[in-house]
Scaffold this motif. Structure first.
Motif, short mmCIF file in Angstrom:
data_model
loop_
_atom_site.label_atom_id
_atom_site.label_comp_id
_atom_site.label_asym_id
_atom_site.label_seq_id
_atom_site.Cartn_x
_atom_site.Cartn_y
_atom_site.Cartn_z
N SER A 7 14.40 -2.39 4.61
CA SER A 7 15.47 -3.34 4.90
C SER A 7 16.00 -3.13 6.32
CB SER A 7 16.61 -3.18 3.89
OG SER A 7 17.22 -1.92 4.04
N LEU A 8 16.60 -4.19 6.83
CA LEU A 8 17.28 -4.14 8.12
C LEU A 8 18.62 -4.83 7.94
CD1 LEU A 8 17.21 -3.56 11.22
CD2 LEU A 8 16.34 -5.89 11.49
N LEU A 9 19.68 -4.14 8.33
CA LEU A 9 21.03 -4.69 8.24
C LEU A 9 21.58 -4.85 9.66
CD1 LEU A 9 23.35 -5.26 6.08
CD2 LEU A 9 24.24 -3.03 6.78
N ILE A 10 22.09 -6.03 9.94
CA ILE A 10 22.72 -6.28 11.25
C ILE A 10 24.19 -6.59 10.99
CG2 ILE A 10 22.69 -7.66 13.36
CD1 ILE A 10 19.80 -8.43 12.74
N ASN A 19 0.83 -1.20 0.00
CA ASN A 19 0.00 0.00 0.00
C ASN A 19 0.87 1.26 0.00
OD1 ASN A 19 -1.81 2.12 0.66
ND2 ASN A 19 -3.19 0.67 1.62
N SER A 20 0.77 2.02 -1.08
CA SER A 20 1.61 3.22 -1.21
C SER A 20 1.23 4.31 -0.21
CB SER A 20 1.51 3.77 -2.64
OG SER A 20 0.17 4.10 -2.94
N ALA A 21 0.06 4.17 0.42
CA ALA A 21 -0.37 5.16 1.42
C ALA A 21 0.20 4.87 2.81
CB ALA A 21 -1.90 5.19 1.49
N SER A 22 1.05 3.88 2.91
CA SER A 22 1.64 3.52 4.21
C SER A 22 2.35 4.73 4.81
CB SER A 22 2.62 2.36 4.04
OG SER A 22 1.95 1.23 3.53
N GLN A 23 2.18 4.89 6.11
CA GLN A 23 2.62 6.13 6.75
C GLN A 23 3.88 5.99 7.59
OE1 GLN A 23 -1.15 6.63 8.76
NE2 GLN A 23 -1.70 8.33 7.44
N SER A 24 4.00 4.90 8.31
CA SER A 24 5.17 4.73 9.15
C SER A 24 5.57 3.26 9.17
CB SER A 24 4.93 5.26 10.57
OG SER A 24 3.77 4.70 11.13
N PHE A 25 6.82 3.05 9.55
CA PHE A 25 7.42 1.73 9.35
C PHE A 25 8.31 1.40 10.54
CE2 PHE A 25 6.11 1.94 4.97
CZ PHE A 25 6.09 3.30 4.72
N PHE A 26 8.32 0.11 10.89
CA PHE A 26 9.07 -0.30 12.07
C PHE A 26 9.65 -1.69 11.83
CE2 PHE A 26 7.12 3.02 14.66
CZ PHE A 26 5.90 3.21 14.06
N TRP A 27 10.69 -1.98 12.59
CA TRP A 27 11.16 -3.36 12.76
C TRP A 27 10.96 -3.74 14.22
CZ3 TRP A 27 12.30 -6.86 9.17
CH2 TRP A 27 12.65 -6.43 7.88
N SER A 82 12.78 7.50 5.87
CA SER A 82 13.22 7.58 4.48
C SER A 82 14.69 7.92 4.36
CB SER A 82 12.41 8.63 3.73
OG SER A 82 11.05 8.27 3.67
N SER A 83 15.19 8.66 5.33
CA SER A 83 16.60 9.06 5.29
C SER A 83 17.51 7.95 5.76
CB SER A 83 16.80 10.30 6.16
OG SER A 83 16.32 10.05 7.46
N GLY A 84 16.91 6.86 6.25
CA GLY A 84 17.70 5.77 6.81
C GLY A 84 18.10 6.11 8.23
N ASN A 85 18.20 5.13 9.06
CA ASN A 85 18.61 5.38 10.43
C ASN A 85 19.40 4.20 10.97
OD1 ASN A 85 15.74 4.58 10.10
ND2 ASN A 85 15.85 4.19 12.29
N PHE A 145 22.73 -1.91 14.05
CA PHE A 145 21.52 -2.07 13.24
C PHE A 145 21.30 -0.83 12.36
CE2 PHE A 145 19.82 -5.82 15.36
CZ PHE A 145 20.52 -5.81 16.56
N THR A 146 21.01 -1.08 11.08
CA THR A 146 20.70 0.00 10.15
C THR A 146 19.42 -0.35 9.41
OG1 THR A 146 23.04 0.50 9.82
CG2 THR A 146 21.49 1.32 8.16
N ALA A 147 18.49 0.59 9.39
CA ALA A 147 17.23 0.39 8.69
C ALA A 147 17.12 1.38 7.53
CB ALA A 147 16.06 0.58 9.65
N GLN A 148 16.55 0.91 6.43
CA GLN A 148 16.39 1.76 5.25
C GLN A 148 14.97 1.63 4.73
OE1 GLN A 148 18.46 3.77 3.54
NE2 GLN A 148 20.46 3.34 4.48
N LEU A 149 14.46 2.71 4.19
CA LEU A 149 13.13 2.72 3.57
C LEU A 149 13.25 3.28 2.17
CD1 LEU A 149 9.98 2.77 3.50
CD2 LEU A 149 10.13 5.01 4.63
N ASN A 150 12.67 2.60 1.21
CA ASN A 150 12.61 3.08 -0.15
C ASN A 150 11.15 3.17 -0.54
OD1 ASN A 150 12.47 3.22 -3.03
ND2 ASN A 150 14.56 2.44 -3.18
N ARG A 151 10.60 4.36 -0.48
CA ARG A 151 9.17 4.54 -0.74
C ARG A 151 8.83 4.25 -2.21
NH1 ARG A 151 5.67 6.73 2.95
NH2 ARG A 151 6.59 7.69 4.81
#
Lengths: 109, 112
Positions: A72-75, A27-35, A52-55, A60-66
Motif C-alpha cells: 500500500s501507499l498512503l499520501i 508470486n510469494s517469492a517476490s524479493q523487493s518492492f517499490f512505488w 516489511s516494517s513499513g516506511n 508518504f507511507t508505504a506498507q508491505l504485508n507479505r
C-alpha cells in the motif's frame, strides 16, 4: 494472472485529502518492492522502496504485508503536484521488475 | 552526476524495418534494463544486462536483442518491426542487480 494488480482509478481527491493506493502481487517469492511515480508522457521515477516494517518519507507511507501479498501507499495532505500515475513494482528474480498498470491520481484545487 | 540518457527521443519507422535505440547509464551503474511501455500500461520487462552479459529476459521474441558495452552504455535492437511495437521504450540503470532503477526519459517509437 498478472504478477502485479492495481486499481487503475482514477482517484480524484481535493487538496489536503488523504488517499491510499493498494496493490497485490501473485508470486510469494517476490524479493523487493517499490512505488514509482510517472507523470504524463514522462519516465517513471522512484518514489520509495517498501519494507516489511513499513516506511515513511514525509507525507508518504508505504506498507508491505507479505502474508497477504499486499502493498500500500498512503499520501497525506495531498498537493496539486501529487497528481500523477503511481506504479507498484515487484522484483521477483533479482533482475526482473514487474510493474502494475498504475493508479491515476488527480488532486483538485 | 549525469542521469540515464536515451536517444533518439522520438522515432517513426515503417513496418518490417529495423531500429536501434541507445542508452547511456547513470555513472557508477553497471546494470541496465530495457522496458516497453504501451499506452495506458505499465512498463514490460524486455531484458537486463549486467557487465556486458544478458542475465535475464522477459517474454519478448528474439527479434528484440541488445548489447551492453564496456562503458555500460547499451543498445536495444528490434528487427522486422510490427505495428504493435509502437510504444515508449525505457532504459533503466541500477548500481546492482535488484536495486531500484533510474529510468531514462525514453524513446517513443511509432511504427506505421
Amino acid at each position: 494472472r498478472k504478477e502485479v494488480e492495481q486499481d487503475p482509478g482514477p482517484f480524484n481527491v481535493p487538496e489536503g485529502a488523504t488517499v491510499a493506493f493498494n496493490c497485490t502481487y501473485s508470486n510469494s517469492a517476490s524479493q523487493s518492492f517499490f512505488w514509482y511515480r510517472q507523470d504524463c508522457r514522462k519516465e517513471p521515477k522512484l518514489l520509495m522502496s517498501v519494507y516489511s516494517s513499513g516506511n515513511e518519507d514525509g507525507r508518504f507511507t508505504a506498507q508491505l504485508n507479505r502474508a497477504s501479498q499486499y502493498i500500500s501507499l498512503l499520501i497525506r495532505d495531498s498537493k496539486l503536484s501529487d497528481s500523477a500515475t503511481y506504479l507498484c513494482v515487484v522484483n521477483i528474480l533479482g533482475y526482473q521488475f514487474y510493474f502494475g498498470t498504475g493508479t491515476s491520481l488527480t488532486v483538485i484545487p | 552526476e549525469t542521469g540515464v540518457t536515451q536517444s533518439p527521443t522520438h522515432l517513426i519507422k515503417t513496418r518490417g524495418q529495423q531500429v536501434t535505440l541507445r542508452c547511456s547509464s547513470q555513472s557508477g551503474h553497471n546494470t541496465v534494463s530495457w522496458y516497453q511501455q504501451a499506452l495506458g500500461q505499465g512498463p514490460q520487462f524486455i531484458f537486463q544486462y549486467y557487465r556486458e552479459e544478458e542475465n535475464g529476459r522477459g517474454n519478448f521474441p528474439p527479434r528484440f536483442s541488445g548489447l551492453q558495452f564496456p562503458n555500460y552504455s547499451s543498445e536495444l535492437n528490434v528487427n522486422a518491426l510490427e505495428l504493435d511495437d509502437s510504444a515508449l521504450y525505457l532504459c533503466a540503470s541500477s548500481p546492482e542487480v535488484g536495486a531500484g532503477y533510474t529510468f531514462g526519459s525514453g524513446t517513443r517509437l511509432t511504427v506505421v
